[in-house]
Each structure stands twice: as C-alpha cells, then as structure tokens.
Write a protein that holds these residues in place. Structure first.
Motif, PDB file in Angstrom:
ATOM      1  N   ASP A 147      56.154 -15.224 -23.854  1.00  0.00           N
ATOM      2  CA  ASP A 147      55.583 -14.547 -25.024  1.00  0.00           C
ATOM      3  C   ASP A 147      55.169 -15.583 -26.055  1.00  0.00           C
ATOM      4  O   ASP A 147      55.301 -16.798 -25.841  1.00  0.00           O
ATOM      5  CB  ASP A 147      56.564 -13.516 -25.592  1.00  0.00           C
ATOM      6  CG  ASP A 147      57.828 -14.131 -26.186  1.00  0.00           C
ATOM      7  OD1 ASP A 147      57.847 -15.361 -26.487  1.00  0.00           O
ATOM      8  OD2 ASP A 147      58.819 -13.392 -26.365  1.00  0.00           O
ATOM      9  N   ASP A 148      54.647 -15.113 -27.200  1.00  0.00           N
ATOM     10  CA  ASP A 148      54.103 -16.050 -28.189  1.00  0.00           C
ATOM     11  C   ASP A 148      55.179 -16.853 -28.909  1.00  0.00           C
ATOM     12  O   ASP A 148      54.868 -17.786 -29.651  1.00  0.00           O
ATOM     13  CB  ASP A 148      53.212 -15.316 -29.200  1.00  0.00           C
ATOM     14  CG  ASP A 148      53.923 -14.152 -29.875  1.00  0.00           C
ATOM     15  OD1 ASP A 148      55.151 -13.998 -29.685  1.00  0.00           O
ATOM     16  OD2 ASP A 148      53.258 -13.391 -30.601  1.00  0.00           O
ATOM     17  N   VAL A 152      60.690 -16.199 -22.076  1.00  0.00           N
ATOM     18  CA  VAL A 152      60.209 -15.621 -20.817  1.00  0.00           C
ATOM     19  C   VAL A 152      60.071 -14.109 -21.000  1.00  0.00           C
ATOM     20  O   VAL A 152      60.989 -13.447 -21.498  1.00  0.00           O
ATOM     21  CB  VAL A 152      61.179 -15.948 -19.672  1.00  0.00           C
ATOM     22  CG1 VAL A 152      60.779 -15.199 -18.403  1.00  0.00           C
ATOM     23  CG2 VAL A 152      61.208 -17.452 -19.408  1.00  0.00           C
ATOM     24  N   LYS A 153      58.930 -13.564 -20.581  1.00  0.00           N
ATOM     25  CA  LYS A 153      58.720 -12.119 -20.683  1.00  0.00           C
ATOM     26  C   LYS A 153      58.465 -11.477 -19.318  1.00  0.00           C
ATOM     27  O   LYS A 153      58.144 -10.302 -19.221  1.00  0.00           O
ATOM     28  CB  LYS A 153      57.566 -11.807 -21.632  1.00  0.00           C
ATOM     29  CG  LYS A 153      56.190 -12.259 -21.143  1.00  0.00           C
ATOM     30  CD  LYS A 153      55.096 -11.770 -22.085  1.00  0.00           C
ATOM     31  CE  LYS A 153      53.697 -12.115 -21.558  1.00  0.00           C
ATOM     32  NZ  LYS A 153      52.631 -11.601 -22.446  1.00  0.00           N
ATOM     33  N   GLY A 154      58.615 -12.271 -18.242  1.00  0.00           N
ATOM     34  CA  GLY A 154      58.419 -11.747 -16.898  1.00  0.00           C
ATOM     35  C   GLY A 154      57.771 -12.765 -16.000  1.00  0.00           C
ATOM     36  O   GLY A 154      57.748 -13.966 -16.296  1.00  0.00           O
ATOM     37  N   ILE A 155      57.224 -12.283 -14.895  1.00  0.00           N
ATOM     38  CA  ILE A 155      56.555 -13.171 -13.925  1.00  0.00           C
ATOM     39  C   ILE A 155      55.278 -12.506 -13.442  1.00  0.00           C
ATOM     40  O   ILE A 155      55.080 -11.297 -13.611  1.00  0.00           O
ATOM     41  CB  ILE A 155      57.464 -13.497 -12.726  1.00  0.00           C
ATOM     42  CG1 ILE A 155      57.916 -12.234 -11.972  1.00  0.00           C
ATOM     43  CG2 ILE A 155      58.670 -14.317 -13.162  1.00  0.00           C
ATOM     44  CD1 ILE A 155      57.077 -11.851 -10.785  1.00  0.00           C
ATOM     45  N   ALA A 156      54.423 -13.313 -12.832  1.00  0.00           N
ATOM     46  CA  ALA A 156      53.239 -12.788 -12.145  1.00  0.00           C
ATOM     47  C   ALA A 156      53.342 -13.134 -10.674  1.00  0.00           C
ATOM     48  O   ALA A 156      53.725 -14.255 -10.320  1.00  0.00           O
ATOM     49  CB  ALA A 156      51.962 -13.370 -12.741  1.00  0.00           C
ATOM     50  N   THR A 157      53.036 -12.176  -9.831  1.00  0.00           N
ATOM     51  CA  THR A 157      53.008 -12.457  -8.401  1.00  0.00           C
ATOM     52  C   THR A 157      51.697 -13.163  -8.055  1.00  0.00           C
ATOM     53  O   THR A 157      50.721 -13.106  -8.809  1.00  0.00           O
ATOM     54  CB  THR A 157      53.137 -11.167  -7.571  1.00  0.00           C
ATOM     55  OG1 THR A 157      52.009 -10.325  -7.809  1.00  0.00           O
ATOM     56  CG2 THR A 157      54.420 -10.431  -7.932  1.00  0.00           C
ATOM     57  N   GLY A 158      51.697 -13.845  -6.920  1.00  0.00           N
ATOM     58  CA  GLY A 158      50.527 -14.620  -6.530  1.00  0.00           C
ATOM     59  C   GLY A 158      49.360 -13.748  -6.119  1.00  0.00           C
ATOM     60  O   GLY A 158      49.526 -12.640  -5.594  1.00  0.00           O
ATOM     61  N   ASP A 159      48.153 -14.254  -6.364  1.00  0.00           N
ATOM     62  CA  ASP A 159      46.946 -13.577  -5.887  1.00  0.00           C
ATOM     63  C   ASP A 159      46.925 -13.608  -4.359  1.00  0.00           C
ATOM     64  O   ASP A 159      47.357 -14.580  -3.731  1.00  0.00           O
ATOM     65  CB  ASP A 159      45.690 -14.270  -6.416  1.00  0.00           C
ATOM     66  CG  ASP A 159      45.578 -14.202  -7.933  1.00  0.00           C
ATOM     67  OD1 ASP A 159      46.278 -13.372  -8.544  1.00  0.00           O
ATOM     68  OD2 ASP A 159      44.784 -14.986  -8.490  1.00  0.00           O
ATOM     69  N   MET A 160      46.383 -12.563  -3.759  1.00  0.00           N
ATOM     70  CA  MET A 160      46.207 -12.501  -2.306  1.00  0.00           C
ATOM     71  C   MET A 160      44.719 -12.615  -1.993  1.00  0.00           C
ATOM     72  O   MET A 160      43.876 -12.197  -2.792  1.00  0.00           O
ATOM     73  CB  MET A 160      46.761 -11.188  -1.762  1.00  0.00           C
ATOM     74  CG  MET A 160      48.210 -10.886  -2.139  1.00  0.00           C
ATOM     75  SD  MET A 160      49.416 -11.855  -1.238  1.00  0.00           S
ATOM     76  CE  MET A 160      49.544 -10.883   0.265  1.00  0.00           C
ATOM     77  N   GLY A 161      44.405 -13.195  -0.828  1.00  0.00           N
ATOM     78  CA  GLY A 161      43.009 -13.281  -0.422  1.00  0.00           C
ATOM     79  C   GLY A 161      42.252 -14.407  -1.091  1.00  0.00           C
ATOM     80  O   GLY A 161      41.074 -14.265  -1.416  1.00  0.00           O
ATOM     81  N   VAL A 162      42.922 -15.545  -1.303  1.00  0.00           N
ATOM     82  CA  VAL A 162      42.264 -16.736  -1.854  1.00  0.00           C
ATOM     83  C   VAL A 162      42.126 -17.751  -0.720  1.00  0.00           C
ATOM     84  O   VAL A 162      43.087 -18.036   0.004  1.00  0.00           O
ATOM     85  CB  VAL A 162      43.075 -17.342  -3.006  1.00  0.00           C
ATOM     86  CG1 VAL A 162      42.414 -18.620  -3.525  1.00  0.00           C
ATOM     87  CG2 VAL A 162      43.225 -16.325  -4.135  1.00  0.00           C
TER      88      VAL A 162
END
Length: 550
Positions: A147-148, A152-162
């Motif tokens: 966050d600003d 830590v405010k969470g996570i992002a999962t990886g992009d698929m199809g790269v």
C-alpha cells in the motif's frame, strides 16, 4: 488487460503444512467464536501436495492439537515407527552401528510415524476445504503488493499465456490480485517472495545467515521379504566424507512394501566438484542400503532444499501487513531432521495471533506482534532453543566432533548449555577455487541401483509450459562463463540435481545453457551459486514436479 481483484481477511501463500495449518486454525477459531474470517490459500503446484517432498517421519504433536481425533478422521499417519538404527559409514563396504544410548535424544523416534508428507498435505487441504477455506491450486504468487505506506496488502498471481520473449500469446490471461488485511508467507525453504520480504524489510539483520542442505529422495518398492514396516535408518560418513563434505542419509520403511531413502548434503561444502546427485547414487551401493534395494524398483524421484539454520538463523517474523511462517522463516528442527510439526505449529500460532488482531477490529497494515509473543511462550520455541547449536556444531567441528558435542549437549545437558555456537559464513561463500581440488570420478550408473539425472527427472513427473519466460534468471549473463567457470569449474553443472545447467559448445563457442523444463524447484541454484547471480522466480502456475506419494 486489468487484473481482477479479490478481497479476503487473510491470504496465505503456499499450501504446505504451515499454510494449511494456519488456514485451518483461523477457520476453526472463526467458527467457534462466530467472528467471520475469510481465508484464501494460493498454491503454485498443480494440486495441493504436488510439490511436497520430505523424508518423512512426522512427530504428531502439532497434529494432536489441530485435530485431536485425527486417527478417527482418517489422517494418513498409518505406519508407526517401531525401530531406530543409526549407522556411520566408514568406507564403501564398512559401517559402524551406533549404540542406541549414544544417539542424540532429538533423533529418537518413539511415537512418530512414517508418512508421505504429500498425502498428509492432501488430507489437510480436504479438511481446509470442509472449513470453507478458499483454495487456489495451480496459481503461482508472483508479486508482493504494497500500500502507499509500504505495508503488504496482498499478492498478485502470475500472468498465464506469456511467451519466451515476454509477448502475450492468444491464451494470455492476466494474474489476479488477492488483497488482504494480512498476508502469510508459507512458501517453504527459500521462498521466492519470502526472500524478497526478508531483504526489503531487513528481517535478517539480527540473525545468523540461514543455512541449507539439499535433500535428494527416491521412493522404492522392495521385496516384501526385506521390508520391515516402521523401521527407520539414519546415517552419516561415506560417501560425503571422501570430499570433506557433511550431511546424512535416511531410509524409512513405509507401508505397502515401499521405502523412502535419500541423502541430505549440507550446502556449506567447499569442493566445487561435489555432485550431491552422484553422491546419492553411489551411497545406495553401500551394503547397509543395497541389501534392501536389490531386486526392488525405483518408482519416484525428487529433490528439495532443506532449511537448517535453526533458532539462531530465524529472521524477524513480522512486518507491516504480514507474517513469515514455516520454512519461509526457517522453523525446521535439524537436530530431529523434522520440520512438519514445527511448520504446522508456526502456522497455528500465527493464526491465533491474527485472530486476536482481527477480532479486535484491526484492519491490516500493522505488525501482528501477538504471533511473536505466542511463539516465544510455546513448545516450538523451547524445542528450537534446545537444538540451536546442533547444525552449527556439525559445520564448525565436522561430523565426528560435531556429533560428539551434540551427544553431550542433548543427552547430558538437555540442550541447555549456557552458550551459543554461531555459523556466520553463508553457504554460497564456502566454495574453494577449483584449482585446489581434482575432479571427482563418479561411477557410471548401473540402471538397477543407481541412475542418471534425466531418467530421474522423468519419474518426478516434472513439466513446464515450454513457451514461457525462463524462471531461472541471471543478474549478469556473462558471469557463468567469465567468472564461475574459470574460478569454480561452474558448479551449477553439478549442484543442480535435475540437469538444468550445462556448459555446451556450439560453433566452437562455449555457452551456458539453462534447461528450465527440467527444474524440480529445489532452489539449490538460488542458494549455492557462488556469485549469487541466479535468481529463482516462479514459472507459470501448475508447472514443476507432480510428486505422487512423496
């Protein structure tokens, strides 16, 4: 495309013993109190348990607390330990059986069970699902979200199809943002995001460097006449002693005429020509092990780094918005060669601390110090404190003197000698120059007891989508040939147990080739590379090994 976002009270990264125990305990407390807490577990393996590899002998202490009726509920702890043996292998043919009274207390296994930890994790996932934990297998947590204020405010999962070159393919799907009041990191040893957090928040500035071993495991089906369900064998000495290395081996007689066997090579070794994989293959020809394996069939293979620094190497466990649990922090008790019960307990303590914070109305971004308070008052802290010198003694004193010291401290003083032994040299700094050593001539595999790397990786069921960015990244692509090859004979060719790294010649020119498709996610390269130039990052979710019954 914009990433979709989902909100939870708690997001847990990693679906192993620590992560699932934390999720289960949170939901148990939520249901008991009527205070609703939403929990999500994201797991990079294709299913829960797919990436789990361990010996394993499990101490049921944490399981007893989490599920007091686990036997009636069908937990897969089916084979009680019946007998312990500890052997010191003196040479390729000779061994000394250690008297039972001389074995350090933590290595006794009375009341423990031989298990497939992967199957235990699958059972825990079923229990978590029944408690309405949101389970997301096949999604790799690729990015920490802040966050600003820097929490830590969470996570992002990886992009698929790269694709390999970073282009979006027709199958492209952006990752998801999993947002939470608090995020728990339970990725196991040398977690990709855990490593980032430790660096970002300087969580290890007051701790000894973390130390590691490489555990290589095989599962065999042996002649029923040679099988003794519940028999536990451990040992040390040859073959690692020939190269001045340290570590130890195990063989556990599980159910259904199967034995689990493996070798842990301490990654503090100094000879750059050591190949832990080949040490494991020749180990199996020692009569103590070969007597069981002859006539049997190898049915699975895998490898995983083991965290072994203990209490002196634990980083700070809390940071704004999150916690480190399990082997992402380093809770394995190496004196027992066990980490499942300690990982589970760390997750349960974290859950209890988080529950207090959430019930009090805290909305995240702060440090949940209740976790640390509960840890320091728990049997987990007491156990790790008693064993705090075990690994450092073996590193600093060698196998024989270290074992003698540990016998005295553990058996005579119950782990309470009034001083600490510190090991302050990171494992990647311990390699000698190649010019100080001669290459090791390992025997060729016979295809019956010993095998090559590629046939081994084949039975680990490892697979990655080939057209994706290589997940083994180099800070400086020139270092493997210009530095590591000249100084250390490029040890990545040998310390990797899956044949990922090769020096090849094309058109008369040497190239450093990365066969990322073979990677079993052991993390050894990230740990042992002497230039710290290799960074392991997550591939597409679902990639990697698919371990059955491991």
């Amino acid at each position: 495309m914009e990433r979709e976002a989902m909100d939870f009270d708690v997001v847990i990264v990693g679906g192993g013993p620590a992560g699932l125990s934390a999720a289960i305990r949170l939901r148990q407390l939520s249901i008991e109190s009527g205070h609703e807490i939403s929990v999500c577990v994201v797991e990079k393996g294709s299913e829960f348990g797919a990436h789990i590899l361990s010996g394993a002998v499990i101490e049921p202490r944490a399981m007893d607390e989490l599920f007091p009726d686990w036997k009636a509920e069908g937990a897969p702890l089916n084979t009680a330990v019946t007998r312990d043996e500890v052997h010191f292998l003196v040479s390729p043919e000779k061994a000394i059986l250690t008297p039972h009274w001389a074995i350090p207390k933590p290595m006794h296994n009375d009341g423990n069970y031989i298990v497939s930890l992967g199957n235990v994790v699958r059972w825990l996932a079923e229990k978590a699902e029944a408690l309405e934990v949101n389970l997301f297998p096949g999604f790799a947590a690729a990015e920490i979200l802040y966050d600003d204020k820097g929490a830590v405010k969470g996570i992002a999962t990886g992009d698929m199809g790269v694709g390999k070159n970073g282009e979006q393919k027709g199958s492209y799907t952006p990752g998801y943002e999993l947002l939470a009041k608090y995020t728990l990191f339970a990725e196991g040893c040398r977690g990709h995001l855990g490593k980032m957090l430790i660096s970002h928040y300087k969580l290890d500035q007051d701790a000894d460097p973390q130390h590691y071993g490489l555990g290589i495991k095989e599962l065999w089906e042996i002649d029923p006449a040679k099988h003794e369900a519940g028999l536990v064998l451990h040992g040390a000495g040859w073959p690692l002693s020939e190269s001045g290395s340290t570590g130890g081996w195990w063989m556990y007689h599980a159910e259904d005429n199967q034995v689990s066997l493996g070798l842990i090579t301490d990654l503090s070794y100094s000879n750059p020509y050591v190949s832990p994989f080949d040490e494991m293959q020749r180990l199996k020809h020692h009569p103590v092990l070969k007597q069981y394996l002859e006539g049997g069939k190898r049915i699975s293979y895998g490898a995983r780094a083991v965290v072994k620094g203990g209490l002196n190497s634990l980083p700070k466990l809390t940071f704004p918005g999150g916690l480190l649990i399990g082997d992402d922090a380093g809770f394995l008790n190496f004196s027992k060669i066990k980490g499942s019960h300690t990982a589970m307990k760390s997750g349960m303590l974290a859950a209890e601390g988080l529950f207090e914070a959430l019930k009090a109305g805290r909305t995240g971004g702060d440090e949940v110090t209740e976790y640390v308070t509960k840890f320091e008052a728990s049997w987990l802290y007491e156990e790790l404190y008693k064993s705090r010198n075990f690994g450092a003694a073996m590193h600093r004193m060698g196998t024989l003197m270290g074992a003698a010291y540990n016998f005295v401290e553990q058996n005579l003083f119950n782990g309470k000698l009034p001083f600490n032994i510190h090991d302050t040299t990171p494992d990647y700094k311990t390699l000698d120059l190649a010019s100080f050593h001669q290459p090791i001539a390992y025997p060729k595999p016979d295809g019956k007891i010993s095998f090559d790397k590629l046939s081994s990786v084949f039975i680990s069921n490892t697979n990655h989508e080939e057209d994706q960015p290589v997940h083994l990244t180099l800070g400086d692509p020139s270092i493997p040939l210009k530095k590591n090859l000249k100084l250390y004979a490029e040890p990545a060719q040998r310390y990797c147990p899956a044949g990922v790294y090769e020096i090849v010649e094309k058109a008369g020119e040497q190239l450093f080739q990365i066969n990322a498709q073979n990677c079993v996610h052991c993390k050894t390269c990230d740990i042992k590379d002497p230039s710290q130039n290799i960074n392991w990052v997550v591939p597409e979710g679902g990639g990697g090994p698919n371990y059955p019954n491991m």
